[in-house]
Design a protein around this motif. Sequence first.
Motif, PDB file in Angstrom:
ATOM      1  N   THR A  73       0.817  -1.206   0.000  1.00 55.11           N
ATOM      2  CA  THR A  73       0.000   0.000   0.000  1.00 55.11           C
ATOM      3  C   THR A  73       0.859   1.268   0.000  1.00 55.11           C
ATOM      4  N   SER A  74       2.058   1.202   0.532  1.00 57.22           N
ATOM      5  CA  SER A  74       2.935   2.374   0.533  1.00 57.22           C
ATOM      6  C   SER A  74       3.452   2.708  -0.864  1.00 57.22           C
ATOM      7  N   VAL A  75       3.316   1.770  -1.795  1.00 57.13           N
ATOM      8  CA  VAL A  75       3.914   1.939  -3.127  1.00 57.13           C
ATOM      9  C   VAL A  75       2.885   1.879  -4.260  1.00 57.13           C
ATOM     10  N   ILE A  76       2.059   0.851  -4.288  1.00 57.40           N
ATOM     11  CA  ILE A  76       1.257   0.541  -5.467  1.00 57.40           C
ATOM     12  C   ILE A  76       0.210   1.601  -5.810  1.00 57.40           C
ATOM     13  N   PRO A  77      -0.544   2.183  -4.861  1.00 51.80           N
ATOM     14  CA  PRO A  77      -1.505   3.215  -5.264  1.00 51.80           C
ATOM     15  C   PRO A  77      -0.879   4.361  -6.054  1.00 51.80           C
ATOM     16  N   LYS A  78       0.276   4.856  -5.601  1.00 50.45           N
ATOM     17  CA  LYS A  78       0.960   5.917  -6.341  1.00 50.45           C
ATOM     18  C   LYS A  78       1.465   5.401  -7.684  1.00 50.45           C
ATOM     19  N   THR A  79       1.964   4.163  -7.706  1.00 50.07           N
ATOM     20  CA  THR A  79       2.426   3.572  -8.964  1.00 50.07           C
ATOM     21  C   THR A  79       1.302   3.503  -9.987  1.00 50.07           C
ATOM     22  N   LEU A  80       0.107   3.113  -9.548  1.00 48.86           N
ATOM     23  CA  LEU A  80      -1.041   3.034 -10.453  1.00 48.86           C
ATOM     24  C   LEU A  80      -1.440   4.414 -10.964  1.00 48.86           C
ATOM     25  N   CYS A  81      -1.317   5.423 -10.102  1.00 51.43           N
ATOM     26  CA  CYS A  81      -1.597   6.800 -10.546  1.00 51.43           C
ATOM     27  C   CYS A  81      -0.623   7.234 -11.638  1.00 51.43           C
ATOM     28  N   ILE A  82       0.627   6.797 -11.519  1.00 58.12           N
ATOM     29  CA  ILE A  82       1.635   7.131 -12.542  1.00 58.12           C
ATOM     30  C   ILE A  82       1.325   6.396 -13.845  1.00 58.12           C
ATOM     31  N   LEU A  83       1.074   5.101 -13.755  1.00 52.03           N
ATOM     32  CA  LEU A  83       0.897   4.281 -14.948  1.00 52.03           C
ATOM     33  C   LEU A  83      -0.414   4.550 -15.668  1.00 52.03           C
ATOM     34  N   TRP A  84      -1.479   4.797 -14.900  1.00 54.33           N
ATOM     35  CA  TRP A  84      -2.789   4.983 -15.510  1.00 54.33           C
ATOM     36  C   TRP A  84      -3.099   6.447 -15.844  1.00 54.33           C
TER      37      TRP A  84
ATOM     38  N   GLY B  56      23.992  -3.929 -10.122  1.00 56.69           N
ATOM     39  CA  GLY B  56      23.602  -4.512 -11.413  1.00 56.69           C
ATOM     40  C   GLY B  56      23.538  -3.502 -12.533  1.00 56.69           C
ATOM     41  N   GLN B  57      24.667  -2.831 -12.798  1.00 55.93           N
ATOM     42  CA  GLN B  57      24.689  -1.813 -13.850  1.00 55.93           C
ATOM     43  C   GLN B  57      24.399  -2.404 -15.229  1.00 55.93           C
ATOM     44  N   SER B  58      24.711  -3.669 -15.428  1.00 56.61           N
ATOM     45  CA  SER B  58      24.493  -4.286 -16.736  1.00 56.61           C
ATOM     46  C   SER B  58      23.048  -4.731 -16.941  1.00 56.61           C
ATOM     47  N   ILE B  59      22.241  -4.728 -15.866  1.00 54.39           N
ATOM     48  CA  ILE B  59      20.841  -5.127 -15.975  1.00 54.39           C
ATOM     49  C   ILE B  59      20.031  -3.933 -16.475  1.00 54.39           C
ATOM     50  N   PRO B  60      19.197  -4.097 -17.512  1.00 53.29           N
ATOM     51  CA  PRO B  60      18.390  -2.984 -18.024  1.00 53.29           C
ATOM     52  C   PRO B  60      17.515  -2.389 -16.924  1.00 53.29           C
ATOM     53  N   SER B  61      17.372  -1.065 -16.943  1.00 53.90           N
ATOM     54  CA  SER B  61      16.598  -0.392 -15.897  1.00 53.90           C
ATOM     55  C   SER B  61      15.150  -0.855 -15.885  1.00 53.90           C
ATOM     56  N   GLN B  62      14.609  -1.172 -17.076  1.00 55.17           N
ATOM     57  CA  GLN B  62      13.219  -1.648 -17.128  1.00 55.17           C
ATOM     58  C   GLN B  62      13.057  -2.936 -16.329  1.00 55.17           C
ATOM     59  N   ALA B  63      14.049  -3.827 -16.462  1.00 56.93           N
ATOM     60  CA  ALA B  63      13.976  -5.107 -15.752  1.00 56.93           C
ATOM     61  C   ALA B  63      14.073  -4.890 -14.247  1.00 56.93           C
ATOM     62  N   HIS B  64      15.000  -4.013 -13.836  1.00 58.40           N
ATOM     63  CA  HIS B  64      15.161  -3.771 -12.410  1.00 58.40           C
ATOM     64  C   HIS B  64      13.918  -3.148 -11.800  1.00 58.40           C
ATOM     65  N   ILE B  65      13.359  -2.122 -12.460  1.00 57.51           N
ATOM     66  CA  ILE B  65      12.193  -1.421 -11.914  1.00 57.51           C
ATOM     67  C   ILE B  65      10.980  -2.339 -11.876  1.00 57.51           C
ATOM     68  N   THR B  66      10.808  -3.137 -12.920  1.00 55.95           N
ATOM     69  CA  THR B  66       9.690  -4.088 -12.928  1.00 55.95           C
ATOM     70  C   THR B  66       9.830  -5.088 -11.795  1.00 55.95           C
ATOM     71  N   PHE B  67      11.050  -5.597 -11.584  1.00 59.68           N
ATOM     72  CA  PHE B  67      11.256  -6.563 -10.507  1.00 59.68           C
ATOM     73  C   PHE B  67      11.091  -5.906  -9.139  1.00 59.68           C
ATOM     74  N   ALA B  68      11.499  -4.644  -9.022  1.00 59.49           N
ATOM     75  CA  ALA B  68      11.327  -3.930  -7.757  1.00 59.49           C
ATOM     76  C   ALA B  68       9.851  -3.817  -7.398  1.00 59.49           C
ATOM     77  N   ASN B  69       8.995  -3.669  -8.402  1.00 58.65           N
ATOM     78  CA  ASN B  69       7.556  -3.643  -8.154  1.00 58.65           C
ATOM     79  C   ASN B  69       7.010  -5.034  -7.849  1.00 58.65           C
ATOM     80  N   ILE B  70       7.548  -6.027  -8.540  1.00 57.40           N
ATOM     81  CA  ILE B  70       7.121  -7.406  -8.263  1.00 57.40           C
ATOM     82  C   ILE B  70       7.456  -7.783  -6.825  1.00 57.40           C
ATOM     83  N   TYR B  71       8.603  -7.273  -6.332  1.00 56.75           N
ATOM     84  CA  TYR B  71       9.002  -7.576  -4.957  1.00 56.75           C
ATOM     85  C   TYR B  71       7.966  -7.117  -3.940  1.00 56.75           C
ATOM     86  N   VAL B  72       7.342  -5.953  -4.167  1.00 58.64           N
ATOM     87  CA  VAL B  72       6.344  -5.475  -3.201  1.00 58.64           C
ATOM     88  C   VAL B  72       4.961  -6.052  -3.487  1.00 58.64           C
TER      89      VAL B  72
END
Length: 312
Positions: free
Chosen positions: A77-88, A267-283
């Motif tokens: 709840t500390s993350v996803i509501p704001k994330t949905l506001c950004i994405l939608w 993980g500088q060699s890991i694409p930022s899209q992959a890292h950010i997506t996984f960071a959201n999957i973690y929560v």
Amino acid sequence: MANFNLTSSKPSALILMGIPGLEAAHIWIAIPFCACYTIGLLGNVMVLFIVGKEQSLHKPMYLLICFLALTDISMSTSVIPKTLCILWFNLKDITVGGCLTQMFFLHMVIVMQSAVLVTMAFDRYIAISNPLRYTTILSNARVVNLGLVCLIRAVLLVLPLPLLLSRLPFCANRIIPHTYCEHIAVAKVSCGDTTVNRMYGLVSAFAVTGLDLTLIALSYGLIIRAVLRISSKTAHQKALNTCTAHLCVILVSYTSCLFSFLTQRFGQSIPSQAHITFANIYVLVPPIFNPIIYGVKTKELRAKVGKYICRR
């Protein structure tokens, strides 16, 4: 890219970009995010409701499961509501104070959850090694006190992170390439010297994770020793079954947490899209799986959930 993505309508605000490079798919990415958040929220609320409603579940183990459910709800709840506001809705602005507050609550809940998992390991050791004295050693009041200690530890360890960042100036380019205010992502936006911030974040993260995993390993070492002293194979199986759910939760929580943390740092060699997506999957993933794991593996809780579902 739209001009809104590059400049904020509020000069003092930071801009959360979402998932850079996947802007065209933001609306579609938000759908599984929303579904996962809703499922996790409903599952953990159901656990809290059933344990609170059923007097027979007012035991130390189920209180600890409730603590875990509360941390799951708070983390997502500390993350996803704001994330949905950004994405939608493309609502990317966030005040510096709001960003630091989100950072504090997210990292505080993560540290709190780790402490709860340590307490649950200790609970399993007492239940197996001293079953007759279990309720005496771990009374409900004592478990609540342990929960308060876990909370105080989390607050004291995490509070310096936003305080250290709040003293630093932020650059004119206030774009954060993330969906939420993660500590290192925010520190990179600052124009000041963030050496102290980075060192404290790194040392505290490794200290917390190292200490908690060591205590969990020690508890399970003692559990194995206690199980080996039991002569009956049936008792062996029963004792080990009581730990299965906790071990599964540890695997889900720590694996995703450590991967997200290490890729952000190294993980500088890991694409930022992959890292950010996984960071959201973690929560999102632990709040979904934790109530399912305990609902399936804990016989008494499973029976109560079945009773309520059938009643409906």
